[in-house]
Design a protein around this motif. Structure first.
Motif, short mmCIF file in Angstrom:
data_model
loop_
_atom_site.label_atom_id
_atom_site.label_comp_id
_atom_site.label_asym_id
_atom_site.label_seq_id
_atom_site.Cartn_x
_atom_site.Cartn_y
_atom_site.Cartn_z
N HIS A 152 0.91 -1.40 -0.31
CA HIS A 152 0.03 -0.02 -0.16
C HIS A 152 0.89 1.25 0.02
O HIS A 152 1.62 1.53 0.90
CB HIS A 152 -1.02 0.13 1.34
CG HIS A 152 -1.72 -1.09 1.49
ND1 HIS A 152 -2.75 -1.47 0.48
CD2 HIS A 152 -1.36 -2.24 2.20
CE1 HIS A 152 -3.21 -2.60 1.04
NE2 HIS A 152 -2.58 -3.24 2.09
N SER A 153 0.92 1.87 -1.12
CA SER A 153 1.79 2.98 -1.04
C SER A 153 0.80 4.41 -1.47
O SER A 153 0.08 4.37 -2.39
CB SER A 153 2.85 2.89 -2.26
OG SER A 153 3.24 4.16 -2.76
N LEU A 154 1.35 5.55 -0.84
CA LEU A 154 0.52 6.68 -0.92
C LEU A 154 0.83 6.93 -2.41
O LEU A 154 -0.02 7.95 -3.03
CB LEU A 154 1.37 7.82 -0.16
CG LEU A 154 0.81 7.67 1.27
CD1 LEU A 154 1.66 8.57 2.12
CD2 LEU A 154 -0.60 8.18 1.66
N VAL A 200 -1.04 14.35 -3.32
CA VAL A 200 -0.94 13.55 -2.25
C VAL A 200 -0.90 14.41 -0.84
O VAL A 200 -0.27 15.36 -0.94
CB VAL A 200 0.33 12.69 -2.28
CG1 VAL A 200 0.57 11.87 -1.12
CG2 VAL A 200 0.43 11.79 -3.44
N ASP A 218 0.80 5.30 -5.11
CA ASP A 218 0.05 4.54 -5.97
C ASP A 218 -1.32 5.35 -6.25
O ASP A 218 -2.32 5.20 -5.51
CB ASP A 218 -0.41 3.09 -5.32
CG ASP A 218 -1.17 2.05 -6.24
OD1 ASP A 218 -1.52 2.85 -7.65
OD2 ASP A 218 -1.47 1.04 -5.93
N PRO A 227 -5.75 4.97 -4.21
CA PRO A 227 -5.67 6.03 -2.97
C PRO A 227 -5.91 5.28 -1.58
O PRO A 227 -6.86 4.67 -1.49
CB PRO A 227 -6.43 7.06 -3.22
CG PRO A 227 -7.74 6.85 -4.14
CD PRO A 227 -7.04 5.51 -5.17
N VAL A 228 -4.97 5.50 -0.76
CA VAL A 228 -4.95 4.86 0.48
C VAL A 228 -5.10 6.06 1.42
O VAL A 228 -4.54 7.12 1.28
CB VAL A 228 -3.91 3.95 0.98
CG1 VAL A 228 -3.99 2.64 0.16
CG2 VAL A 228 -2.34 4.46 0.66
N THR A 229 -5.72 5.73 2.81
CA THR A 229 -5.66 6.77 3.81
C THR A 229 -4.82 6.14 4.88
O THR A 229 -5.18 4.94 5.37
CB THR A 229 -7.29 6.91 4.28
OG1 THR A 229 -7.60 7.69 3.63
CG2 THR A 229 -7.05 7.49 5.57
N TYR A 230 -3.68 6.80 5.30
CA TYR A 230 -2.71 6.25 6.23
C TYR A 230 -2.98 6.93 7.61
O TYR A 230 -3.10 8.19 7.57
CB TYR A 230 -1.43 6.30 5.73
CG TYR A 230 -0.48 5.15 5.14
CD1 TYR A 230 -0.07 4.13 6.23
CD2 TYR A 230 -0.40 5.10 3.96
CE1 TYR A 230 0.65 3.10 5.72
CE2 TYR A 230 0.18 4.11 3.49
CZ TYR A 230 0.64 3.00 4.36
OH TYR A 230 1.25 1.86 3.81
N PRO A 280 -4.67 10.01 -1.96
CA PRO A 280 -3.84 9.40 -1.16
C PRO A 280 -3.58 10.30 0.29
O PRO A 280 -3.27 11.64 -0.35
CB PRO A 280 -2.65 9.35 -1.86
CG PRO A 280 -2.88 8.95 -3.21
CD PRO A 280 -4.05 10.11 -3.52
N TRP A 281 -3.50 10.12 1.22
CA TRP A 281 -3.63 11.07 2.59
C TRP A 281 -2.99 10.24 3.80
O TRP A 281 -3.04 8.97 3.69
CB TRP A 281 -5.12 11.36 2.75
CG TRP A 281 -5.40 12.18 3.85
CD1 TRP A 281 -5.66 13.65 3.83
CD2 TRP A 281 -5.57 11.83 5.31
NE1 TRP A 281 -5.94 13.86 5.05
CE2 TRP A 281 -6.01 12.90 6.04
CE3 TRP A 281 -5.22 10.36 6.19
CZ2 TRP A 281 -6.22 12.76 7.43
CZ3 TRP A 281 -5.74 10.46 7.26
CH2 TRP A 281 -6.04 11.74 8.21
#
Ligand SMILES: Cc1ncc(C[n+]2csc(CCOP(=O)(O)OP(=O)(O)O)c2C)c(N)n1
Ligand SMILES: [Mg+2]
Lengths: 395, 311
Positions: free
Chosen positions: A198-200, B45, A202, A206-209, B68-69
């Motif tokens: 899971h990469s920001l 981002v 990518d 979109p992923v929320t970290y 992405p966040w």
């Protein structure tokens, strides 16, 4: 072909970092770690690596930038000591909880106050519950070997946890030794390429970290971290096996020395284990049945395995280079954990804690022989008169 | 070609901050973020400091972010974004990811920016990361219940600068963080407010287009803390600009420029009256505070006019 070089611990780690050539390094100077970032900066300046080096304004930002870079899918490394590790403390938890495989060398140094630049283990012991894997190294060679293995351990899909590689400030960091440096290509092949799940960056996924958990999810996330830690033990051993096959040196959860037929033993990590080995040989020559166990993996703590290795003894002495103030008898963290394990798994072996070396106080072979003599007395009488004693302090 | 800053066109775009988040009715933060993200055509981002915006948009297992966040902690949105931006350069350089003209944006509240995060911000600006830091400035620690920050204006009643019997609210004027950021000599610094959406959006575009770090200080009303009706958010912020309490300006490559000049500079009381957090100042014994506030605003406005070559 390997090469043998005269390197101190910092130089050995810098060599490993050169060969690993991580995508991003974010680090800040602090004695006795400084030489690692300095040497690595030279590698960057001379084009020996093409790592992006972030010269952050603090350790808090070093770990914060490592978290950002790792979440963005980069292979990330850093290094620190003492106050620097303490300053990172908040973000150590964030790194582990977000399951980011950051590799950090922490050159063990005392915490303030009084300010002291020399070795003890208070810094990393203070961070022992942050969710990182902790690997202790005895000398520069082990530090080099362990940094290389740490990358594989951290990035293993069953683990995905940050790893701290630990060795003694000045004693190991600044003493030159003969260190075997492997072929660059072999190290490169061993560490392989990091493929983040899971990469920001990518952008199509979109992923929320780092979201907010309420009471309904937080506990499960912590529970998953426990699973990762449990998996880590096997992965550490698997990586060690592959390392042994590739490079020839063997590593385990801990190392034993003349332990099988011993009656008493000392448990001590890092550089002091080397001194203790000499003391074992000397006392063995005099007919005393003494042995040594040198912990390597402190997190995850290999409780059962250590108990199995120690339960035949008549007395065990733990040597702690840190104090857990206010704990049972103000003992050290290694003793507290091992004593609990020995009790839980019914080892029935009398134990005592020997706190030593705080703030870099020297520990010499005669003092370790003294510890062995105390242990032999405990073995003879079956009685522990002092649960915690202090080696080399002026009372 | 950049999309025209035309409301009809922009409203056709899918919001990058999805509806359904838990920000309060009338909260300025959501407006600020949506305007900024709608202005930017490129992929983004984001990093976000701990605070209202963060907690109300990512309640696990939900997220309001379609881009992405990352949230790391309270004081490190800037250093976290330093890491992300650096990772991007490293991975592009090594051919591991394609080059996509990604824009890196950090959002932090005034507490996470003026106070606890100023070190990380200053470090990131000095290092020259190609990122835009946006402070959505609601002038107090709202997430923890309206405590004063160094962005809280003189005289405001907050829970740690309460209007008491002997002390009438906050006794210090706000820190001039915009000027502090400008003093880093970065390519772009601006102060904005979402009531002037076109001005804010243009600044957001300039910020991400800059060849280096950019900093936007954007006023963002919190009706819970400022004490006004949820429907008057935009009017209250407009008053801040019309009274010159919150001037709109930019510093582009060292050149200061007012981007909006009120035709008539309104007295500061108009802005104060609109908000319950200043109500106590209108008691006779606190008259001196209003005079102090007006004098402070006048002095700073004159200084800004000079910097912008308008005086
Ligand atoms: C190190 C640290 N200190 C304190 C807090 C508690 N805290 C969380 S949010 C916050 C205030 C946030 O204020 P601001 O940055 O202005 O954002 P807002 O909530 O007003 O949008 C505080 C004090 C924290 N999370 N971390
Ligand atoms: Mg705020």
């Amino acid at each position: 072909m390997s090469e043998f070089k005269a390197l101190d611990g910092t130089g050995a780690v810098a060599e490993a970092m050169r060969q690993i050539n991580p995508d991003v390094v974010a680090a800040y100077p602090i004695t006795p770690q400084t030489a690692i970032v300095q040497t690595f900066s030279e590698f960057v300046a001379d084009g020996l690596v093409d790592t992006e080096f972030i010269t952050v304004e603090s350790e808090h930002s070093a770990m914060s930038a490592c978290v950002g870079a790792s979440a963005a899918g980069a292979r990330v490394m850093t290094a620190t000591s003492s106050a620097g590790l303490a300053f990172m403390w908040e973000i150590l938890y964030v790194a582990a909880s977000n399951r980011l495989p950051i590799v950090m060398t922490n050159v063990n140094r005392a915490l303030s106050a009084p300010i002291n630049i020399h070795c003890d283990h208070s810094d990393s012991m203070g961070a022992r519950d942050a969710g990182w894997i902790h690997l202790f190294c005895e000398n520069a060679q082990e530090a080099y070997d362990t940094v290389i293995q740490a990358v594989r351990i951290a990035e293993h899909p069953d683990v995905l946890l940050p790893v701290m590689v630990l060795f003694d400030g000045f004693i190991t960091s600044h003493a030159e030794e003969r260190v075997e440096i492997f072929d660059d290509a072999k190290v490169k092949a061993f560490v392989g390429e990091y493929k983040p799940k899971h990469s920001l960056l990518d952008l199509d996924h979109p992923v929320t970290y780092g979201p907010l958990d309420f009471t309904d999810y937080y506990f499960e996330h912590k529970r998953q971290q426990v699973e990762a830690m449990r998996h880590a033990q096997k992965v550490i051993l698997d990586v060690a096996d592959e390392f042994a096959k590739t490079f020839g040196r063997k590593y385990g959860l801990f190392e034993t020395y003349r332990l099988d037929d011993a009656e008493v033993a000392i448990v001590v990590s890092s550089s002091t284990a080397g001194t203790a080995r000499a003391a074992v040989d000397k006392l063995r020559a005099q007919g005393a049945k003494v042995g040594l166990l040198k912990p390597r993996v402190f997190r995850p703590f290999p409780a059962q395995e250590m108990v199995a290795a120690l339960q035949h003894l008549k007395a065990v002495g733990v040597m702690d280079r840190a104090i857990s103030f206010g704990s049972m008898s103000n003992a050290g963290p290694l003793f507290l954990e091992l004593a609990a394990a020995m009790k839980i798994y019914d080892a029935g072996v009398p134990m005592a804690d020997f706190v030593f070396g705080l703030g870099g106080r020297d520990i010499v072979p005669s003092q370790i022989e003294g510890v062995f003599r105390s242990l032999l007395q405990i073995a003879e009488t079956g009685r522990v008169s002092e649960l915690v004693s202090y080696v080399g302090v002026r009372e | 070609m950049a999309t025209k800053l035309n409301l009809k066109e922009l409203s056709k775009r899918e919001d990058r901050l999805a509806p359904g988040h838990r920000l309060c009715a009338g909260c300025g933060a959501g407006i600020v973020v949506r305007q900024i993200l709608a202005a930017i055509d490129e992929p983004v981002v984001l990093s976000n400091a701990t605070g209202c915006l963060e907690v109300s948009t990512t309640i696990f297992p939900y997220t309001s972010w379609r881009v992405p966040w990352i949230h790391n902690a309270f004081e490190n949105a800037a250093s976290t974004m330093s890491g992300v931006e650096t990772a991007y350069r490293a991975l592009v350089k090594r051919g591991k990811i394609p080059e996509q003209n990604v824009k890196f944006i950090a959002f932090g509240g005034d507490g996470g920016t003026y106070d606890i995060g100023i070190q990380a911000l200053s470090g990131a600006l000095e290092r020259g990361h190609k990122m835009m830091y946006v402070c959505y400035n609601n002038e107090a620690y709202m997430n923890t219940g309206i405590q004063r920050s160094s962005a809280t204006p003189l005289g405001a009643n907050t829970t740690t600068s309460p209007a008491g019997k002997v002390i009438p609210g906050k006794m210090q004027p706000r820190k001039d963080l915009t000027a502090i950021c400008a003093a880093h000599n970065i390519p772009y610094v601006a102060q904005a407010s979402p009531h002037n959406w076109r001005d804010l959006m243009e600044k957001a575009r300039k910020g991400v287009a800059a060849d280096g770090p950019a900093f936007l200080n954007v006023l963002s009303s919190c009706n819970r803390g400022w004490r006004h009706d949820t429907s008057t958010t935009v009017e209250v912020m407009k008053l801040a600009t019309e009274t010159c309490v919150w001037p709109l300006y930019e510093v582009e490559n060292g050149v200061w420029r007012l981007t909006y000049k009120p035709k008539v500079k309104k007295p500061v009381t108009e802005w104060l009256e609109a908000q319950g957090r200043f109500r106590h100042l209108f008691r006779p014994e606190n008259q001196y505070m209003i005079e102090r506030i007006q004098a402070d605003v006048d002095e700073k406005w004159e200084r800004l006019l000079k910097l912008c070559g308008e005086a």
